[in-house]
Write a protein that holds these residues in place. Structure first.
Motif, PDB file in Angstrom:
ATOM      1  N   PRO A  53       7.891  27.019  -6.685  1.00  0.00           N
ATOM      2  CA  PRO A  53       7.283  26.708  -5.381  1.00  0.00           C
ATOM      3  C   PRO A  53       7.015  25.216  -5.179  1.00  0.00           C
ATOM      4  O   PRO A  53       7.011  24.744  -4.047  1.00  0.00           O
ATOM      5  CB  PRO A  53       5.975  27.492  -5.403  1.00  0.00           C
ATOM      6  N   GLN A  54       6.797  24.489  -6.263  1.00  0.00           N
ATOM      7  CA  GLN A  54       6.468  23.080  -6.093  1.00  0.00           C
ATOM      8  C   GLN A  54       7.656  22.262  -5.612  1.00  0.00           C
ATOM      9  O   GLN A  54       7.497  21.185  -5.082  1.00  0.00           O
ATOM     10  CB  GLN A  54       5.971  22.471  -7.415  1.00  0.00           C
ATOM     11  N   HIS A 108      -2.328   3.438  -4.133  1.00  0.00           N
ATOM     12  CA  HIS A 108      -1.364   2.357  -3.953  1.00  0.00           C
ATOM     13  C   HIS A 108      -0.385   2.216  -5.099  1.00  0.00           C
ATOM     14  O   HIS A 108       0.717   1.737  -4.920  1.00  0.00           O
ATOM     15  CB  HIS A 108      -2.103   1.028  -3.765  1.00  0.00           C
ATOM     16  N   MET A 150      11.056  10.238  -0.471  1.00  0.00           N
ATOM     17  CA  MET A 150      10.554  11.434  -1.152  1.00  0.00           C
ATOM     18  C   MET A 150      11.592  12.038  -2.084  1.00  0.00           C
ATOM     19  O   MET A 150      11.680  13.254  -2.221  1.00  0.00           O
ATOM     20  CB  MET A 150      10.101  12.473  -0.127  1.00  0.00           C
ATOM     21  N   MET A 165       7.071  15.781 -12.711  1.00  0.00           N
ATOM     22  CA  MET A 165       6.475  15.159 -11.537  1.00  0.00           C
ATOM     23  C   MET A 165       4.973  15.405 -11.512  1.00  0.00           C
ATOM     24  O   MET A 165       4.516  16.535 -11.615  1.00  0.00           O
ATOM     25  CB  MET A 165       7.131  15.758 -10.278  1.00  0.00           C
ATOM     26  N   TYR A 166       4.230  14.324 -11.420  1.00  0.00           N
ATOM     27  CA  TYR A 166       2.785  14.448 -11.241  1.00  0.00           C
ATOM     28  C   TYR A 166       2.481  14.147  -9.784  1.00  0.00           C
ATOM     29  O   TYR A 166       2.682  13.031  -9.321  1.00  0.00           O
ATOM     30  CB  TYR A 166       2.049  13.481 -12.159  1.00  0.00           C
ATOM     31  N   THR A 167       2.048  15.152  -9.071  1.00  0.00           N
ATOM     32  CA  THR A 167       1.765  14.979  -7.647  1.00  0.00           C
ATOM     33  C   THR A 167       0.262  14.815  -7.457  1.00  0.00           C
ATOM     34  O   THR A 167      -0.518  15.651  -7.911  1.00  0.00           O
ATOM     35  CB  THR A 167       2.254  16.199  -6.855  1.00  0.00           C
ATOM     36  N   PHE A 168      -0.128  13.756  -6.806  1.00  0.00           N
ATOM     37  CA  PHE A 168      -1.545  13.492  -6.584  1.00  0.00           C
ATOM     38  C   PHE A 168      -1.949  14.034  -5.218  1.00  0.00           C
ATOM     39  O   PHE A 168      -1.256  13.813  -4.230  1.00  0.00           O
ATOM     40  CB  PHE A 168      -1.837  11.995  -6.681  1.00  0.00           C
ATOM     41  N   HIS A 169      -3.052  14.755  -5.214  1.00  0.00           N
ATOM     42  CA  HIS A 169      -3.502  15.378  -3.976  1.00  0.00           C
ATOM     43  C   HIS A 169      -4.774  14.703  -3.466  1.00  0.00           C
ATOM     44  O   HIS A 169      -5.476  14.032  -4.219  1.00  0.00           O
ATOM     45  CB  HIS A 169      -3.795  16.859  -4.209  1.00  0.00           C
ATOM     46  N   TYR A 208      -3.582  -3.204  -6.154  1.00  0.00           N
ATOM     47  CA  TYR A 208      -2.148  -3.099  -5.895  1.00  0.00           C
ATOM     48  C   TYR A 208      -1.309  -2.906  -7.145  1.00  0.00           C
ATOM     49  O   TYR A 208      -0.132  -2.621  -7.051  1.00  0.00           O
ATOM     50  CB  TYR A 208      -1.651  -4.319  -5.127  1.00  0.00           C
ATOM     51  N   SER A 239       6.746   8.662   4.972  1.00  0.00           N
ATOM     52  CA  SER A 239       5.781   9.674   4.617  1.00  0.00           C
ATOM     53  C   SER A 239       4.963  10.123   5.811  1.00  0.00           C
ATOM     54  O   SER A 239       4.607  11.266   5.923  1.00  0.00           O
ATOM     55  CB  SER A 239       4.867   9.108   3.545  1.00  0.00           C
ATOM     56  N   ASN A 240       4.668   9.226   6.694  1.00  0.00           N
ATOM     57  CA  ASN A 240       3.691   9.572   7.699  1.00  0.00           C
ATOM     58  C   ASN A 240       4.308   9.926   9.035  1.00  0.00           C
ATOM     59  O   ASN A 240       3.598  10.144   9.991  1.00  0.00           O
ATOM     60  CB  ASN A 240       2.722   8.412   7.900  1.00  0.00           C
ATOM     61  N   ARG A 281     -12.728  15.490  -0.811  1.00  0.00           N
ATOM     62  CA  ARG A 281     -12.316  16.157  -2.045  1.00  0.00           C
ATOM     63  C   ARG A 281     -11.792  15.144  -3.035  1.00  0.00           C
ATOM     64  O   ARG A 281     -11.199  14.133  -2.669  1.00  0.00           O
ATOM     65  CB  ARG A 281     -11.256  17.194  -1.734  1.00  0.00           C
ATOM     66  N   GLU A 282     -12.067  15.433  -4.260  1.00  0.00           N
ATOM     67  CA  GLU A 282     -11.694  14.514  -5.326  1.00  0.00           C
ATOM     68  C   GLU A 282     -10.169  14.427  -5.469  1.00  0.00           C
ATOM     69  O   GLU A 282      -9.472  15.430  -5.294  1.00  0.00           O
ATOM     70  CB  GLU A 282     -12.302  15.018  -6.630  1.00  0.00           C
ATOM     71  N   VAL A 283      -9.702  13.249  -5.791  1.00  0.00           N
ATOM     72  CA  VAL A 283      -8.272  13.086  -6.013  1.00  0.00           C
ATOM     73  C   VAL A 283      -7.907  13.779  -7.328  1.00  0.00           C
ATOM     74  O   VAL A 283      -8.547  13.541  -8.352  1.00  0.00           O
ATOM     75  CB  VAL A 283      -7.907  11.599  -6.104  1.00  0.00           C
ATOM     76  N   THR A 284      -6.943  14.646  -7.262  1.00  0.00           N
ATOM     77  CA  THR A 284      -6.509  15.335  -8.478  1.00  0.00           C
ATOM     78  C   THR A 284      -4.995  15.256  -8.559  1.00  0.00           C
ATOM     79  O   THR A 284      -4.358  14.805  -7.624  1.00  0.00           O
ATOM     80  CB  THR A 284      -6.893  16.823  -8.442  1.00  0.00           C
ATOM     81  N   PHE A 285      -4.466  15.683  -9.665  1.00  0.00           N
ATOM     82  CA  PHE A 285      -3.012  15.732  -9.726  1.00  0.00           C
ATOM     83  C   PHE A 285      -2.557  17.059 -10.306  1.00  0.00           C
ATOM     84  O   PHE A 285      -3.307  17.733 -11.007  1.00  0.00           O
ATOM     85  CB  PHE A 285      -2.432  14.562 -10.528  1.00  0.00           C
ATOM     86  N   THR A 286      -1.364  17.464  -9.957  1.00  0.00           N
ATOM     87  CA  THR A 286      -0.757  18.645 -10.549  1.00  0.00           C
ATOM     88  C   THR A 286       0.582  18.207 -11.127  1.00  0.00           C
ATOM     89  O   THR A 286       1.200  17.285 -10.621  1.00  0.00           O
ATOM     90  CB  THR A 286      -0.510  19.734  -9.500  1.00  0.00           C
ATOM     91  N   ALA A 287       0.996  18.880 -12.166  1.00  0.00           N
ATOM     92  CA  ALA A 287       2.262  18.519 -12.803  1.00  0.00           C
ATOM     93  C   ALA A 287       3.245  19.659 -12.638  1.00  0.00           C
ATOM     94  O   ALA A 287       2.863  20.828 -12.661  1.00  0.00           O
ATOM     95  CB  ALA A 287       2.045  18.238 -14.276  1.00  0.00           C
ATOM     96  N   HIS A 288       4.483  19.325 -12.409  1.00  0.00           N
ATOM     97  CA  HIS A 288       5.525  20.347 -12.432  1.00  0.00           C
ATOM     98  C   HIS A 288       6.837  19.680 -12.803  1.00  0.00           C
ATOM     99  O   HIS A 288       6.964  18.456 -12.772  1.00  0.00           O
ATOM    100  CB  HIS A 288       5.626  21.062 -11.093  1.00  0.00           C
ATOM    101  N   SER A 319       0.835  -1.190   0.000  1.00  0.00           N
ATOM    102  CA  SER A 319       0.000   0.000   0.000  1.00  0.00           C
ATOM    103  C   SER A 319       0.865   1.233   0.000  1.00  0.00           C
ATOM    104  O   SER A 319       0.372   2.335   0.111  1.00  0.00           O
ATOM    105  CB  SER A 319      -0.905   0.014   1.220  1.00  0.00           C
ATOM    106  N   LYS A 320       2.176   1.041  -0.084  1.00  0.00           N
ATOM    107  CA  LYS A 320       3.141   2.137  -0.104  1.00  0.00           C
ATOM    108  C   LYS A 320       2.936   3.047   1.097  1.00  0.00           C
ATOM    109  O   LYS A 320       2.949   4.260   0.997  1.00  0.00           O
ATOM    110  CB  LYS A 320       3.011   2.932  -1.410  1.00  0.00           C
ATOM    111  N   ARG A 321       2.728   2.434   2.210  1.00  0.00           N
ATOM    112  CA  ARG A 321       2.610   3.197   3.438  1.00  0.00           C
ATOM    113  C   ARG A 321       3.777   2.847   4.335  1.00  0.00           C
ATOM    114  O   ARG A 321       4.444   1.831   4.151  1.00  0.00           O
ATOM    115  CB  ARG A 321       1.296   2.854   4.140  1.00  0.00           C
ATOM    116  N   TYR A 352      10.480   2.415  -4.430  1.00  0.00           N
ATOM    117  CA  TYR A 352       9.216   1.969  -5.008  1.00  0.00           C
ATOM    118  C   TYR A 352       9.298   1.697  -6.504  1.00  0.00           C
ATOM    119  O   TYR A 352       8.529   0.918  -7.030  1.00  0.00           O
ATOM    120  CB  TYR A 352       8.129   3.006  -4.766  1.00  0.00           C
TER     121      TYR A 352
END
Lengths: 457, 687
Positions: free
Chosen positions: A137-138, B350, B593, B339-343, B406, A156-157, A118-125, A51-53, B575
């Protein structure tokens, strides 16, 4: 021998009706339980990893149980962290249990639906362009990156504390504290003090809180939190003069406290103070009390420089540069100019006035003259700025006072002197200086001409 | 076993007819009756050492298990430590298996307390190298667990193989025989029962045999023992899969048309700039032709090509021409990373996959669904018009699984998407209609990964049930089952020629499988923790693995040997790995990261051997303060986790940090741009 206590096994067996369990049996069972727990953990860890946690959750355990063909445990969701209660059965024998709250069905059914997440979205940079990481800033700044590379991140956590997000102004990053434990008492204190300071109606409580901050030892753990509080409030409350004043008071109190080791946090303190010094619009723009705030901020900056200017070589130049930039930017409002001038004077003292303000005055006059001559609301502001310039110029005089007395007689005639002065600092400032009637000051200004690197006009 | 424990209470009940005690009595009576007095006396003396049950009575304190094994082990260690330096490396390798067998013996015979003490006393000596095995074995706490735990069973059922030079071996045996009284006998027993000592020709030398000497040592089939394959590795054909002859012709025709059209354009625009090189020429460079190293085309039946395939190939040629060249070596041009960062994922994302043409991305979620986005932000139009009401959305949710997803994988032509889930099934989704097409069931446990073959049509899955399986998208049952891993198969990936499959496993190894025969043809062992991700280079010669031990290993596929180990990713999981199109740069992303960039050939003695300068500092302003001090790590040397802080090896070209976003996926596009996917996880404030 085993981590699992055989007493626990006996307790469980009693609960299912087996009253007298053989010691050997209990021991063997305990060992087996331990092994099984390990087995479940081993499987659960796989689920966590996929689960990449980096934190094990209750869902991982239930998946693991499913894989091991064991009936899963019901009633644990991973939406919120498990809360553990603590009860003690004797001295130093705490028992931990999961808090199991009762749920009222009636309430549950009638409760309004929770907010839609909130919906999962992505941003690119661009993380890197041909190998170079662009400063956008990213991407983290260099300082952040250096800090990241220092400690091996725990994942991460991992809870990061505020202390981990502040950098020393010398560039040597503070090691991120893995966990910053603040005692209950301190947390309570922090909350009380914050609310007291923000309480507009209760003067006595406020001053009591500030005086506590000023003198109480042992607040060091809370320092980063207070500074973060200041930073937050300042950025959020730019229009609220009361808040800004209080925040400056709070900062001042912290700086005054001798038991606090403020030095590593200077980089965090400075932005808030600078905001109050040269912010574009502070408080209600129609009133003039923001000038007092700017004065206050300027003196705080001066204090900072005095205390930490020695140990951090870049602090003073950086602050000076920031102020100078705002002073020379004609697009900035006059309030900012006022702050920048007072700031410069208090950061750099005489030297800054001589080298940075004086040579630029004539140029600056061109900008401020229209405001002074026209009868606009800005006139008051312009007058305030002139006052600020005058106050700054006064610094030049102090030391030279002595000489002035006996040099007074000889030298140029008044008119000549005045002309020279006007040539040097422009008419407006000359007017103001002349009006004050301080010959010594005039002399000082004229003398200051010689030497000193001049800022390009 | 030399001795039996004396803890069984001797039965004092009347001896039955069959008990040895009674038998002795009968015999003695018989002997005295017959007058064989001397024989009788002899028998009396000899039988005095056994108790009522005929078991030997323990007379000496050192025979108690609490003392015996500890003593023998100490004895051995003391001797090894005092022996000559040239023998030490070989002898040292005995300590670990001896330790494990003593421990298992004690557990097996129920001396649990003694076992735990023994374990506690000596575990520190082996933790550095064998941490993962030790962790598992430490859990054994009951004789029955030894029977049940697969790792313990491996040790018990197999002999541990150790190779050492003849002289060393004789020295050891001699010593043990001489000191049999002081514990040597225990050692000898275990050597005879559990070990397979192979003599190496020649004498011992100071040269550390660690790297090549360990091959073929340890337990057969278990990591640290890999002789079963490495010694007689079958040859593999690593060349490219040749293209269909007719298809080549059609593609060439298409390209010539395209060329003339382009020329037409440039002429009419009067730009005077000739196209850099004609597409047809470019095609010659990347045309996949049959070579002696190529697998037979017939051996991998693919569906006949279509017009779409030809367009795909034309596109590929164009992309090849636009490709950014990434060189190796110190003056390398480094790749660009988008980089595509998912929010707002709340840690529920996963896995991520990007389509080859960088048009689409897909993510698998804990909430059992797959979500597809268009990377360019254009709406995803379904060919079913009713699906586009009221407007075509910019992302679509694919619902069908009943467990966390997965793995996701796009087909090369990005018409299809595969997803695999905890619910033991794989699903095929259409990217034209955004609906489910097929459910593939066959695995017996959650699936960890799925990968489409390089030419589509085939795909492979990796599962918790210790197998990987090969499927063809038009059959709902698996075509091959690849069994051999001793634990979960974590990750699966294809060799670029589609004839082989790679798997990475929790058993700390990676394997290469022949998809025709279904046999394991290579075993890559060297990690000290589960292998979490793997990648094969586009030229098909190199293979990279990364594990929980935060190391990246580069392997030469043909030789099956490790070329080097690269270190730098903190102490967290890696990963994802991806090779550049030229195969000389590797990019990795992980839980620390960061995205890191590695020089594949540096220090391997291949091609760039003449420029061994450290490169980490070559990227100004990027390297963190700790990197210029990168420690040179000899290629191929076993990297143990020494020290606390991780120092990057000098082959790390660059490191790019993200803001609180663990990197889940890195992928080179055909144009050599890296697409990276990460999830932003803001930390909760503490006060």
């Amino acid at each position: 021998m085993s981590l699992w206590n055989s007493d626990t096994i006996k307790d469980v067996s009693e609960s299912v009706g087996i009253i007298s369990l053989n010691d050997d049996v209990a021991k063997n069972l305990a060992m087996d339980v331990e092994y099984r727990v390990h087995q479940v953990l081993q499987e659960a860890l796989k689920f966590m990893r996929h689960s990449k946690r980096t934190v094990l959750s209750t869902t991982d355990i239930s998946h693991a149980l499913r894989v091991l063909n064991v009936e899963p445990l019901y009633g644990y969701d991973s939406l919120r962290p498990l809360r553990y209660g603590e009860a003690s059965v004797g001295p130093a024998q705490p028992i931990y249990y999961v808090e199991d709250e009762e749920v009222d069905f009636e309430k549950l059914i009638n409760a309004p639906l929770p907010k839609v997440p909130r919906e999962v979205t992505f941003t690119a940079h661009w993380l890197a362009i041909e190998g170079v990481q662009p400063a956008i800033p990213q991407n983290p700044t260099q300082a952040e990156a250096a800090r990241l590379s220092e400690g091996t991140p725990k994942g991460s956590n991992a809870t990061s504390s505020v202390a981990a997000t502040v950098g020393n102004n010398d560039g040597t990053a503070i090691k991120p504290l893995v966990k910053h434990v603040v005692s209950k008492e301190l947390q309570l204190y922090y909350e009380r003090v914050c609310s007291a300071i923000m309480d507009e109606g209760n003067d006595t409580l406020r001053s009591a809180a500030l005086s506590s901050l000023r003198h109480d030892p042992g607040l060091h753990q809370l320092l980063p939190y207070f500074l973060q509080f200041v930073a937050e409030k300042v950025t959020q409350g730019l229009r609220d003069m009361f808040v800004l004043q209080q925040m400056m008071d709070l900062t001042h109190a912290l700086l005054e406290n001798e038991t606090l080791f403020v030095e590593p946090y200077v980089a965090v303190i400075v932005p808030s103070i600078l905001t109050c010094l040269i912010g574009k619009r502070l408080g209600d723009p129609t009133t003039f009390d923001h000038y007092t705030l700017r004065d206050y901020a300027a003196s705080l900056i001066g204090l900072l420089c005095k205390r930490f200017g020695e140990s951090s070589h870049t602090l003073r130049p950086r602050l000076t540069r920031a102020c100078l930039k705002h002073f020379l930017d004609p697009s900035k409002p006059l309030g900012t100019h006022y702050g920048a001038i007072t700031g410069l004077a208090s950061i750099g003292g005489r030297e800054a006035v001589r080298v940075l303000i004086l040579p630029n005055l004539k140029l600056y006059e061109r900008m401020i003259r229209p405001e002074l001559e026209e009868d606009t609301p800005k006139k008051r502001d312009a007058q305030m700025v002139v006052e600020a310039i005058f106050t700054a110029l006064k610094q030049l005089e102090d030391d030279d006072n002595v000489h002035v007395k006996h040099e007074n007689g000889n030298g140029m005639a008044d008119e000549q002197q005045r002309e020279a002065l006007a040539r040097k600092i422009g008419d407006i400032a000359t007017d103001r200086v002349w009006r004050s009637g301080r010959r010594g000051l005039v002399k000082a200004i004229l003398d200051a001409k010689a030497g000193g690197p001049r800022v390009a006009e | 076993m030399a001795s039996q424990p004396g803890n069984g209470t001797p039965t004092s009940a009347a001896p039955t007819a069959g008990s040895p005690q009674q038998l002795n009595q009968i015999v003695m009576e018989y002997l005295s009756k017959k007058g064989y007095s001397r024989t009788e006396a002899m028998l009396r003396v000899e039988s005095a050492h056994t108790d009522a049950d005929g078991r030997p009575i323990i007379t000496r304190p050192e025979d108690y298990p609490e003392v015996k094994y500890e003593r023998a082990y100490q004895h051995l260690r003391r001797w090894i430590d005092n022996s000559l330096d040239i023998y030490k490396p070989d002898l040292k390798r005995l300590e670990y298996p001896v330790f494990i067998y003593f421990y298992l013996y004690m557990i097996q015979n129920g001396h649990l307390g003694a076992a735990k003490t023994f374990w506690k006393n000596h575990i520190a000596e082996h933790e550095a190298v064998h941490a993962y095995d030790l962790q598992e074995l430490s859990r054994l706490s009951h004789p029955s667990h030894v029977e049940e735990n697969h790792l313990a069973k491996l040790y018990i059922e197999n002999k541990y193989r150790v190779k050492m030079p003849n002289t060393t071996r004789n020295l050891l045996l001699h010593f043990l025989e001489e000191t049999a009284e002081e514990g040597g006998q225990t050692m000898l027993d275990i050597l005879n029962q559990r070990f397979e000592l192979t003599s190496l020709p020649g004498r011992a030398s100071l040269f550390d045999r660690a790297a090549e000497g360990q091959e073929g040592e340890g337990i057969q089939g278990h990591p640290f023992g890999r002789a079963d394959l490495a010694d007689n590795a079958p040859p593999v054909k690593l060349g490219v899969l040749p293209m269909d002859k007719d298809m080549v012709k059609e593609v060439e025709e298409e390209l010539r048309d395209e060329d003339s059209r382009l020329r037409e354009l440039t002429r009419s625009d009067e730009l005077g700039i000739a196209a850099a090189s004609s597409l047809a020429d470019e095609f010659q460079k990347i045309k996949r032709e049959e070579s002696e190293d190529s697998p037979m085309r017939e051996s991998i039946p693919l569906p006949p090509y279509t017009v779409a395939d030809i367009h795909e190939e034309v596109k590929r040629v164009k992309e090849y021409r636009e490709m950014m060249k990434i060189g190796g070596g110190p003056s390398t041009a480094l790749p660009s990373v988008c980089m595509y960062t998912f929010h707002n994922t709340n840690d529920g994302l996963h896995c991520i996959d990007f389509s080859q043409d960088a048009e689409l991305t897909a993510g698998g979620f804990a909430e059992s669904y797959v979500r597809v986005w268009s990377l360019k932000g254009t709406p995803l139009v379904s060919i079913i018009s009713s699906e586009n009401q009221p407007t075509a959305p910019k992302s679509r949710r694919l619902i069908g699984h009943s467990g966390p997803v997965y793995g996701v994988s796009f087909s090369p032509d990005r018409k299809y998407l595969l997803s695999c889930s905890e619910d033991k099934s794989t699903r095929l989704w259409s990217m034209d209609t955004y609906t489910a097409l097929v459910v593939y069931k066959g695995h017996d446990a959650p699936l960890w990964d799925v990968a489409f073959g390089p030419f589509g049509h085939y795909f492979a899955t990796a599962s918790h049930d210790h197998t990987a399986r090969l499927w063809s998208s038009d059959h709902i049952y698996p075509l091959r089952i690849f069994a051999g891993h001793l634990s979960d198969v974590e990750k699966v990936t294809w060799h670029p020629n589609s004839a082989y499959l790679f798997t990475g496993s929790t058993d700390k190894t990676a394997r290469m499988w022949d998809i025709n025969t279904g046999n394991s043809v290579r075993l890559f062992s060297g990690h000290t923790a589960p292998v979490t991700t793997i990648a094969a280079s586009p030229d098909g010669k190199y293979f990279a693995t990364a594990g929980e031990d935060s190391l990246i290993n580069i392997w030469d596929i043909a030789a099956g040997k490790r070329l080097k180990t690269m270190r730098g990713h903190g102490k967290t999981s890696i990963y994802s790995l991806s090779f550049s199109q030229e195969g000389n740069v590797l990019v990795s992303g992980g839980a620390d990261m960061t995205v890191r960039c590695w020089d594949v050939l540096h220090g391997t003695g291949a091609q760039t051997a003449d420029v061994p300068e450290p490169i980490s500092g070559a990227v100004p302003g990027l390297s963190g303060p700790s990197e210029p001090t990168a420690k040179v790590d000899g290629a191929g040397s076993t990297s143990k986790r020494k020290g606390k802080d991780v120092v990057a090896t000098p082959d790390q070209l660059a490191v790019w940090y993200t803001k609180k976003s663990p990197v889940y996926k890195v992928q080179f596009t055909r144009k050599n741009v890296v697409l990276a996917g990460s999830a932003f996880l803001p930390s909760q404030p503490t006060v």
